[in-house]
Design an enzyme around this catalytic site. Structure first.
Site, mmCIF file in Angstrom:
data_model
loop_
_atom_site.group_PDB
_atom_site.id
_atom_site.type_symbol
_atom_site.label_atom_id
_atom_site.label_comp_id
_atom_site.label_asym_id
_atom_site.label_seq_id
_atom_site.Cartn_x
_atom_site.Cartn_y
_atom_site.Cartn_z
ATOM 1 N N CYS A 114 -7.509 -12.985 3.438
ATOM 2 C CA CYS A 114 -6.440 -12.346 4.205
ATOM 3 C C CYS A 114 -6.432 -12.866 5.648
ATOM 4 O O CYS A 114 -6.029 -13.995 5.868
ATOM 5 C CB CYS A 114 -6.536 -10.825 4.109
ATOM 6 S SG CYS A 114 -4.917 -10.078 4.312
ATOM 7 N N HIS A 130 -6.628 -9.826 -1.395
ATOM 8 C CA HIS A 130 -8.010 -9.323 -1.306
ATOM 9 C C HIS A 130 -8.662 -9.313 -2.686
ATOM 10 O O HIS A 130 -8.607 -8.291 -3.383
ATOM 11 C CB HIS A 130 -8.014 -7.898 -0.759
ATOM 12 C CG HIS A 130 -7.712 -7.792 0.692
ATOM 13 N ND1 HIS A 130 -8.676 -7.922 1.661
ATOM 14 C CD2 HIS A 130 -6.556 -7.579 1.353
ATOM 15 C CE1 HIS A 130 -8.130 -7.788 2.851
ATOM 16 N NE2 HIS A 130 -6.839 -7.582 2.702
ATOM 17 N N GLU A 160 -11.663 -9.061 -3.472
ATOM 18 C CA GLU A 160 -12.851 -8.195 -3.561
ATOM 19 C C GLU A 160 -12.554 -6.857 -4.238
ATOM 20 O O GLU A 160 -13.446 -6.233 -4.797
ATOM 21 C CB GLU A 160 -13.471 -7.963 -2.178
ATOM 22 C CG GLU A 160 -12.668 -7.127 -1.188
ATOM 23 C CD GLU A 160 -11.681 -7.934 -0.347
ATOM 24 O OE1 GLU A 160 -11.242 -9.006 -0.810
ATOM 25 O OE2 GLU A 160 -11.339 -7.480 0.762
HETATM 26 N N1 GLN Z 1 -3.875 -8.725 10.287
HETATM 27 C C1 GLN Z 1 -3.402 -9.553 9.238
HETATM 28 C C2 GLN Z 1 -2.051 -9.101 8.712
HETATM 29 O O1 GLN Z 1 -1.644 -7.998 8.964
HETATM 30 C C3 GLN Z 1 -4.411 -9.619 8.093
HETATM 31 C C4 GLN Z 1 -4.609 -8.309 7.397
HETATM 32 C C5 GLN Z 1 -5.835 -8.293 6.515
HETATM 33 O O2 GLN Z 1 -6.716 -9.121 6.672
HETATM 34 N N2 GLN Z 1 -5.919 -7.348 5.612
HETATM 35 O O3 GLN Z 1 -1.384 -9.849 8.045
#
Ligand code: GLN
Length: 540
Positions: free
Chosen positions: A379, A505, A507
């Site tokens: 992410c 994500h 995970e």
């Molecule tokens: N801050 C980034 C976004 O909003 C990544 C978010 C995250 O890593 N969950 O896109």
């Protein structure tokens, strides 16, 4: 008819109710029963999405895009249940629903009260995930005696009253501390917290005693006598090094048999072989790997609960022990990456929000890319990887995400709703499960062994399509895309042992008995890097 197990907690919080509930779930599944788990949180927030992760721990995201309590992550890791919004309820949601009904006049002019209106709404929620399950395990958050928990405990009492003993089991988790100065285990806190339960009309059927040592029969007998719980139902829940041992420990105490007997469910042949093998593997690793996790912690690793677990699962897949170094990204800004990351076999930049530490994360990417250390960006970590590539390989000076610099000349990441052709979906985050198509021959395709995957998202910013061609020409391999919105989901670098960034994500979907393919591949690559480095060292 679906039966219910309620788990309450006493003495203090953080005794591991979620893991205890999950382990009970795993045990019942080992008998072939269909189960699910639910968490009821007494706080007034509608969901934990907006709560401070340093206070509340990770926000766990489900397939349907709910932002939930981290215990739901344990539920999915320990059992085969799939959680949704119906599996996590807060007092805020319950009250919101009551107030909505009141405004619509659904209470027909009656006085709206905690009993029966709030408790009825809670009881309705107990059934929300019942579906075709044999048993629903309901975890009541907070500790007995908290003002906020009262309506949930009252609803539990009513469930017992209406359904009876063979449809409900009430389990109370308490602490039995060892007092060093007197060299004794103390049962008084347990006695008091059970008395609090009894005062509101709840007699627990089973006491789970969290303790740092096995409880002797005489201590159990004392707890049994004072709490009115049969001796065999006073269960030791001893501290463990490895949470995946807990289902086996509970099995040794016959917890599953006691539950099944009370619920009048036939004992089927219990099969715990997969758990036994898992624990054995974890106890006898073939080798180890050192992974650097470059994030923002303020000392609380609970905010990366699933990630932490997924890394261990990646290790289990190869029978390696995974050592995680928690690195503050800001330290890399002041000390430089070589010093801090020099001994790592793999570098992972996890998800995150806000500008603090971002430059340190980007420097960690530069280091991993140039030194050819296996790199996994998740992410925000993927965004850092693409920004780093834009700046240092594609010569796009000061490239950035508009999250960190709204006036950057090269907006590599922009808000989803700012993207042409994608309508504003109301909320500002992309949440929940989305499909992704993979490119043949990519690290991702090799790991998954498939060209179509489904993963969970939680972010606001997206790869800006205007930069796709430029970055691809400079050598960034766009290895995965969302087929519906044509969004970039995965980036890789080909001339590298393993360099992968994903917008989703992974995970959240990893399990100890079914490690996630990307974590398995990352740990494998990190171990190969370690072996090569060791051989090189020996040669020189
Ligand atoms: N801050 C980034 C976004 O909003 C990544 C978010 C995250 O890593 N969950 O896109």
């Amino acid at each position: 008819m679906t039966k219910f197990i309620f788990i309450t907690g006493g003495v203090l919080s953080a005794l591991g109710k979620g893991i205890a509930a999950s382990s009970i779930g795993a045990l019942l599944e080992s008998h072939g029963y269909k189960i699910t788990l639910q968490k009821f949180d007494p706080y007034l927030n509608i969901d934990p999405g907006t709560m401070n992760p340093f206070q509340h721990g990770e926000v766990y995201v489900t397939d349907d895009g709910s932002e939930t309590d981290l215990d739901l992550g344990h539920y999915e890791r320990f059992t085969s249940t799939k959680t949704t919004k119906d599996h996590n309820w807060t007092a805020g949601q319950i009250y919101e629903e009551i107030i909505r009904k009141e405004r619509k006049g659904e209470f027909l002019g009656k006085t709206v009260q905690v009993i029966p209106h709030v408790t009825n709404e809670i009881k309705k929620a107990f059934y929300a995930a019942a579906d075709k399950n044999d048993v629903v395990i309901v975890e009541i958050g907070g500790t007995v005696g908290d003002i906020e928990s009262q309506p949930f405990l009252e609803a539990t009492r009513q469930m017992r009253l209406s359904l009876g003993h063979d449809q409900t089991v009430i389990i109370h988790l308490t602490l039995v501390p060892f007092i060093k100065t007197s060299g004794e285990l103390k049962t008084k806190p347990t006695q008091h917290s059970v008395r609090e339960l009894q005062a509101i009309g709840i007699q627990p059927d089973i006491i789970l005693c969290r303790t740092d040592r096995a409880l002797h029969q005489d201590i159990k007998a004392k707890i049994s006598l004072f709490t009115n719980v049969p001796l065999e139902a006073v269960i030791t829940a001893k501290d463990v090094d490895n949470i995946y041992e807990i289902p086996l420990d509970f099995a040794k105490e016959n917890l599953d048999k006691i539950i099944l007997k009370q619920l009048n469910l036939p004992k089927k042949k219990r099969s715990l072989a997969r758990w036994t093998t898992l624990v054995k593997k974890m106890k006898s690793p073939r080798d180890e790997v050192d992974i650097a996790l470059v994030g923002k912690y303020a000392g609380l690793q609970d905010s990366y609960m699933s990630l932490n677990q997924a890394l261990y699962h990646g290790g289990i897949a190869h029978q390696f022990k995974v050592n995680i170094s928690w690195i503050e990204a800001e330290d890399i800004e002041t000390q430089g990456p070589e010093e801090i990351l020099g001994d790592s076999d793999g570098i992972l930049v996890p998800g995150g929000f806000g500008v603090r530490g971002i430059e340190g994360k980007i420097r960690a990417v530069t280091y991993a890319r140039k030194q050819k250390v296996p790199f996994f960006g998740i992410c925000l970590g993927m965004q850092a990887a693409a920004i780093e590539f834009a700046r240092n390989t594609a010569d796009l000076e000061n490239a950035n995400s508009t999250e960190f610099n709204a006036r950057t000349p090269h907006k590599i990441f922009i808000k989803w709703r700012e993207l042409k052709g994608v309508k504003d979906l109301g909320g500002t985050m992309r949440l929940g499960q989305y499909p992704c198509n993979l490119e043949k021959g990519s690290f991702a395709e090799k790991a998954y062994g498939s060209l179509r995957i489904y993963e969970r998202h939680r972010h606001r910013y997206e790869f800006n399509p205007e930069y796709e061609e430029t970055l691809a020409k400079a050598g960034l391999f766009i290895s995965g895309k969302n087929p519906d919105h044509d969004l970039v989901e995965l980036v890789e670098i080909k001339d590298h042992p393993w360099f992968l960034g994903c917008q989703f994500h992974p995970e959240f979907k990893s399990k100890p008995l079914d490690p996630h393919p990307l974590f398995k591949a990352f740990i494998g690559a990190s171990h190969a890097y370690r072996s090569k480095r060791n051989t090189d060292k020996r040669k020189s």
